[in-house]
Design a protein around this motif. Structure first.
Motif, short mmCIF file in Angstrom:
data_model
loop_
_atom_site.label_atom_id
_atom_site.label_comp_id
_atom_site.label_asym_id
_atom_site.label_seq_id
_atom_site.Cartn_x
_atom_site.Cartn_y
_atom_site.Cartn_z
N PHE A 1 -62.21 -79.72 -54.64
CA PHE A 1 -63.19 -79.78 -55.72
C PHE A 1 -63.47 -81.25 -56.03
CE2 PHE A 1 -59.24 -80.15 -58.03
CZ PHE A 1 -59.52 -80.90 -59.16
N THR A 2 -64.54 -81.48 -56.75
CA THR A 2 -64.95 -82.83 -57.10
C THR A 2 -64.71 -83.09 -58.58
OG1 THR A 2 -66.67 -82.88 -55.37
CG2 THR A 2 -66.90 -84.43 -57.20
N ILE A 3 -64.11 -84.24 -58.88
CA ILE A 3 -64.04 -84.72 -60.25
C ILE A 3 -65.16 -85.73 -60.40
CG2 ILE A 3 -62.60 -85.74 -62.04
CD1 ILE A 3 -60.17 -85.10 -60.40
N ARG A 4 -66.10 -85.44 -61.29
CA ARG A 4 -67.30 -86.28 -61.37
C ARG A 4 -67.10 -87.50 -62.27
NH1 ARG A 4 -72.45 -83.24 -62.83
NH2 ARG A 4 -71.19 -81.99 -64.26
N ARG A 5 -68.01 -88.43 -62.11
CA ARG A 5 -67.98 -89.66 -62.89
C ARG A 5 -67.97 -89.33 -64.39
NH1 ARG A 5 -71.52 -92.78 -65.49
NH2 ARG A 5 -73.24 -91.41 -64.92
N GLY A 6 -67.13 -90.06 -65.13
CA GLY A 6 -67.06 -89.89 -66.58
C GLY A 6 -66.00 -88.93 -67.05
N GLU B 1 -66.73 -90.88 -58.76
CA GLU B 1 -66.20 -89.55 -58.51
C GLU B 1 -65.04 -89.58 -57.51
OE1 GLU B 1 -68.81 -87.63 -54.96
OE2 GLU B 1 -69.86 -87.86 -56.87
N ARG B 2 -64.29 -88.47 -57.49
CA ARG B 2 -63.21 -88.28 -56.53
C ARG B 2 -63.29 -86.85 -55.98
NH1 ARG B 2 -63.00 -92.89 -57.95
NH2 ARG B 2 -61.16 -94.15 -58.44
N VAL B 3 -62.85 -86.68 -54.74
CA VAL B 3 -62.70 -85.36 -54.15
C VAL B 3 -61.20 -85.07 -54.10
CG1 VAL B 3 -63.02 -83.92 -52.10
CG2 VAL B 3 -64.82 -85.52 -52.80
N LYS B 4 -60.82 -83.90 -54.57
CA LYS B 4 -59.40 -83.61 -54.79
C LYS B 4 -59.06 -82.22 -54.28
CE LYS B 4 -56.17 -83.51 -58.75
NZ LYS B 4 -55.15 -84.40 -58.17
N VAL B 5 -57.82 -82.06 -53.83
CA VAL B 5 -57.32 -80.75 -53.43
C VAL B 5 -57.07 -79.92 -54.69
CG1 VAL B 5 -55.37 -79.52 -52.37
CG2 VAL B 5 -56.29 -81.57 -51.28
N ARG B 6 -57.35 -78.64 -54.63
CA ARG B 6 -57.16 -77.76 -55.78
C ARG B 6 -55.69 -77.68 -56.19
NH1 ARG B 6 -61.50 -74.50 -57.13
NH2 ARG B 6 -63.13 -74.28 -55.53
N ILE C 1 -74.35 -71.55 -49.95
CA ILE C 1 -73.09 -72.26 -50.17
C ILE C 1 -72.07 -71.23 -50.64
CG2 ILE C 1 -71.92 -74.05 -51.49
CD1 ILE C 1 -74.65 -75.39 -51.88
N PRO C 2 -70.95 -71.09 -49.98
CA PRO C 2 -69.93 -70.12 -50.43
C PRO C 2 -69.53 -70.40 -51.87
CG PRO C 2 -69.38 -70.98 -48.25
CD PRO C 2 -70.52 -71.81 -48.77
N PRO C 3 -69.39 -69.36 -52.69
CA PRO C 3 -69.04 -69.57 -54.11
C PRO C 3 -67.78 -70.42 -54.30
CG PRO C 3 -69.66 -67.29 -53.73
CD PRO C 3 -69.60 -67.94 -52.38
N GLU C 4 -66.81 -70.26 -53.40
CA GLU C 4 -65.57 -71.02 -53.55
C GLU C 4 -65.74 -72.49 -53.21
OE1 GLU C 4 -65.41 -68.85 -49.52
OE2 GLU C 4 -66.08 -68.45 -51.57
N SER C 5 -66.91 -72.89 -52.67
CA SER C 5 -67.17 -74.30 -52.35
C SER C 5 -68.07 -74.98 -53.36
CB SER C 5 -67.79 -74.41 -50.95
OG SER C 5 -66.87 -74.01 -49.95
N LEU C 6 -68.53 -74.23 -54.38
CA LEU C 6 -69.43 -74.83 -55.37
C LEU C 6 -68.75 -75.94 -56.15
CD1 LEU C 6 -71.27 -71.68 -56.80
CD2 LEU C 6 -72.22 -73.46 -55.31
N ASP C 7 -67.43 -75.82 -56.38
CA ASP C 7 -66.73 -76.87 -57.12
C ASP C 7 -66.62 -78.16 -56.32
OD1 ASP C 7 -66.41 -75.20 -59.24
OD2 ASP C 7 -64.28 -74.82 -58.95
N LEU C 8 -66.73 -78.07 -55.01
CA LEU C 8 -66.78 -79.27 -54.18
C LEU C 8 -68.17 -79.88 -54.23
CD1 LEU C 8 -65.78 -81.29 -52.04
CD2 LEU C 8 -66.30 -79.56 -50.29
N VAL C 9 -69.19 -79.06 -54.10
CA VAL C 9 -70.57 -79.56 -54.05
C VAL C 9 -71.01 -80.10 -55.41
CG1 VAL C 9 -72.98 -78.96 -53.58
CG2 VAL C 9 -71.15 -77.94 -52.21
N PHE C 10 -70.77 -79.35 -56.48
CA PHE C 10 -71.28 -79.73 -57.80
C PHE C 10 -70.19 -80.14 -58.79
CE2 PHE C 10 -74.59 -76.65 -56.31
CZ PHE C 10 -75.59 -77.59 -56.11
N GLY C 11 -68.94 -80.10 -58.39
CA GLY C 11 -67.86 -80.38 -59.32
C GLY C 11 -67.52 -79.15 -60.15
N LYS C 12 -66.47 -79.25 -60.96
CA LYS C 12 -66.13 -78.14 -61.85
C LYS C 12 -67.32 -77.84 -62.77
CE LYS C 12 -61.76 -77.18 -60.88
NZ LYS C 12 -60.70 -77.45 -61.86
N SER C 13 -67.53 -76.57 -63.04
CA SER C 13 -68.64 -76.20 -63.91
C SER C 13 -68.39 -76.75 -65.31
CB SER C 13 -68.80 -74.68 -63.97
OG SER C 13 -67.73 -74.10 -64.69
N LEU C 14 -69.47 -76.99 -66.05
CA LEU C 14 -69.32 -77.47 -67.42
C LEU C 14 -68.59 -76.44 -68.27
CD1 LEU C 14 -72.74 -79.22 -68.16
CD2 LEU C 14 -70.60 -80.21 -67.32
N ALA C 15 -68.77 -75.16 -67.96
CA ALA C 15 -68.07 -74.11 -68.70
C ALA C 15 -66.56 -74.24 -68.52
CB ALA C 15 -68.54 -72.74 -68.23
#
Length: 320
Positions: free
Chosen positions: A131-136, A153-158, A272-286
């Motif tokens: 998953f991606t940790i986004r800027r800020g 940003e950083r890309v991180k293992v779950r 995009i597989p649902p389980e890869s959305l956190d990599l593409v867009f980062g954790k959801s705001l929710a």
């Protein structure tokens, strides 16, 4: 310490005080308690489990463990003193080698460096476990006991839900499931000498542009998502909520709804597989609203509402 429930308090105190009366479980419990007291007083940077793991593999510990039940009271007392002396030696000079105790894996999953890109491209590191940790966003520093806000940003293992434990760590065996193909940060981990990991942290880290750079459309959509649905936008909305006494709650609800639609609509369109959305867009705001003392709850009709709860300590699970 584990004490049978039918013992009186006097018997419990005797068990703590006299090694001659201890069984093997009580010996270990008192030994661990002794180490805990030392760790509370000394500026020890290594994990306590690492010390336990190393002492348990010494000839002194092995001998005591094998013969404890056959020892008389005097020999048990001497053996207890030998065990404490051996523990002190290990604390003074920890072996400069990984003993595979698993504590690094329990304390957080790795952040990926640019050199880890080949692990993704070859499929040796599954994309759906990133998953991606986004800027800020706030994160816990792996080197200091403090919270930092990412400037990049950083890309991180779950990590396993509700823990800091790496998703590839097998808790039952204390082993890494991708050990042969573990990321650079894992290879640099040395609890006896953090300087190696600190040096690596200054090297180029992996970003989504490195991962998706060959797909310009994805890169453009990531940039648009960051522009419209940034973590800073969420933080500022919650600041306005606090300042207004709750009057702009709808602003936050609308931001969450828009971001949810953005990621899932594009995920479906681009397959995009649902389980890869956190990599593409980062954790959801929710998923991030608990940082501000709220949670998103889905109702029976499928609608979602924002509920207040006890404020969580800021910081992504694990370390950046």
């Amino acid at each position: 310490m584990t004490v049978p429930s039918d013992k009186t308090s006097d018997e419990s105190r005797r068990d703590r005080s006299f090694p001659a009366d201890w069984d093997m479980d009580t010996l270990r419990a008192n030994w661990v308690e002794h180490l805990e007291r030392i760790f509370r007083k000394l500026p020890v940077s290594i994990p306590m489990k690492r010390v336990i793991f190393q002492v348990e593999r010494t000839p002194v510990h092995q001998e005591i463990k094998a013969r404890w039940n056959d020892m008389d009271g005097d020999e048990r007392l001497r053996s207890w003193k030998r065990l404490l002396e051996e523990s002190g030696k290990v604390l003074e000079e920890v072996l400069p080698v990984c003993v595979l105790c698993g504590e690094c894996c329990r304390r957080g999953s790795p952040t990926l460096q640019l050199e880890d890109l080949d692990l993704l491209r070859s499929g040796r590191l599954p994309w759906n476990q990133l998953f991606t940790i986004r800027r800020g966003q706030p994160v816990r520093s792996p080197f200091k006991d403090e919270i930092a806000f990412l400037v990049d940003e950083r890309v991180k293992v779950r990590e396993k839900p509700g823990t800091q434990e790496c998703v590839f760590f097998d808790h039952a065996t204390d082993r890494c499931l991708v050990y042969a193909d573990r990321p650079a940060q894992c290879r640099a981990q040395a609890c006896w000498d953090p300087s190696v990991a600190e040096d690596l942290a200054r090297q180029p880290y992996l970003t989504r542009r490195d991962v998706f750079g060959d797909i310009e459309l994805i890169v453009e959509l990531i940039a648009e998502h960051d522009r419209r649905c940034s973590f800073d936008a969420l933080k500022e909305a919650f600041e306005r909520l606090e300042a207004s006494g709750g009057e702009n709650l709808d602003e936050i609800v609308q931001l969450l709804a828009y971001e949810d639609h953005f990621r899932h609509f594009l995920g479906e369109q681009l397959k995009i597989p649902p389980e890869s959305l956190d990599l593409v867009f980062g954790k959801s705001l929710a998923d991030l609203v608990p940082l501000f003392g709220f949670r998103v709850e889905e109702q029976a009709d499928g609608s979602k509402c924002l509920l207040a709860e006890e404020r969580a300590a800021p910081g992504e699970p694990g370390n950046p």
